[in-house]
Design a protein around this motif. Structure first.
Motif: not given
Length: 359
Positions: A285-304
């Protein structure tokens, strides 16, 4: 141009990649916090360039000075200003693209929006700006640590090379023992050699940074629009080169039935309400429930990349853009402390806001 984030714990970053300095002003940090300069410098050292041959060889010590807000080792409740001097700019490396638009960079969009742009290393759009975020995030971490909250990020994927295990099966402490910041030594070595090979080809590759938050109490998050996962997503997507964010079961959750995906509640021996599983990723519900929070973030190849590419110039004429300068062949090893810092800024702001949620 907005360079401010936060509601109660608010930061404003400033500076350009090839300007004299970058920095951050932190407004809303409570008074009395022990200001651990060694820890803040350690966090900056984790992000700084030149750490190994698979990162940019720009040489910046990223040492910071405190301009205000700290006295006798403690915060004063007043704005904290931190500054990091730029010492290894090579603006001449960018003279050739003063009128050219580099593919997949912010050159064209900045020029269109503002009518001008700082082409020296991308100016304000450069990932150099994230050093200021890491400094502010370190202060946020110090405050969260007093509440028992820990934030740990690590590299889980580079190109098609993936960790076979996931948290909590991994020893996350091992991530800081190698240049890739992957908690599995064997996979880390494979990733290192792969990135190094990409570097020698003058190309780049993307990857994924996972993050785990432990010790966060239940009740943090501000429905309806400032949901905790929404703020985390916004924070992660504000980082340079980020193309995706997912938390909990993420996109894989669409393959499960509700009966498989739901996290059933129980009460543990201490009387605390827990969930048997954690498909929710610690947020409901958009609120922490006391359990561990985990997430993933994807990064593209560097443009240069160090290869010639087709593009156009400011006059709309076709040109060939040649890659020059010093750049990361893969951004994710240095992105780990940035992900942690942005998570810390979200969580400390929510932590302070939660204190005003009820009497």
């Amino acid at each position: 141009m907005s360079s401010t984030y936060g509601t109660l714990f608010k930061i404003s970053t400033f500076g350009e990649s090839h300007g004299s300095a970058i920095g951050v002003v932190i407004d809303g940090c409570p008074a009395g916090l022990a200001f651990d300069t060694d820890f803040i410098q350690h966090e900056l050292d984790r992000r700084k360039p030149g750490q190994s041959r698979i990162t940019t060889q720009r040489r910046e010590a990223d040492e910071f000075d405190v301009l205000s807000g700290v006295f006798e080792g403690h915060t004063q409740g007043t704005p904290i200003a931190l500054i990091i001097r730029n010492t290894d700019q090579r603006s001449k490396d960018y003279g050739h693209i003063s009128e050219q638009f580099r593919p997949s960079h912010a050159d064209y969009t900045y020029q269109t929006k503002y009518g001008s742009r700082d082409y020296r290393g991308g100016g304000r759009s450069s990932a150099r700006e994230t050093a200021a975020r890491v400094a502010a995030g370190a202060v946020a971490k110090l405050l969260l640590a007093q509440a028992g909250v820990q934030i740990t990020a690590y590299v889980s994927q580079v190109g098609k090379l993936k960790l076979e295990k996931a948290y909590p099966e991994l020893n996350l402490a091992l991530a800081e023992e190698n240049a890739v910041r992957c908690p599995d030594p064997e996979t880390a070595e494979q990733m290192f050699q792969y990135i190094d090979g990409i570097r020698k080809q003058g190309d780049s590759i993307g990857g994924i940074v996972d993050c785990v938050v432990t010790g966060l109490p239940a009740g943090l998050g501000e429905p309806v629009f400032d949901k905790l996962h929404a703020e985390l997503g916004k924070a992660m997507l504000s980082i340079n080169a980020v193309k995706g964010f997912e938390y909990g079961s993420g996109f894989a959750g669409v393959e499960q039935l509700g009966s498989e995906h739901n996290d059933e509640f129980y009460t543990d021996e201490s009387g605390r309400v827990r969930t048997k599983t954690n498909k929710s990723g610690g947020i409901q519900g958009g609120i922490s429930n006391g359990e561990d929070i985990y997430f993933r973030t994807a990064f593209k190849p560097v443009a240069t990349i160090m290869q010639d590419q087709d593009s156009v110039d400011v006059h709309g004429q076709p040109v060939t853009v040649s890659g020059k300068g010093r750049h990361d062949p893969c951004v994710v090893p240095r992105a780990v402390p940035i992900v942690e810092a942005m998570a810390a800024l979200v969580l400390v702001d929510m932590y302070l806001r939660n204190k005003a949620a009820k009497v």
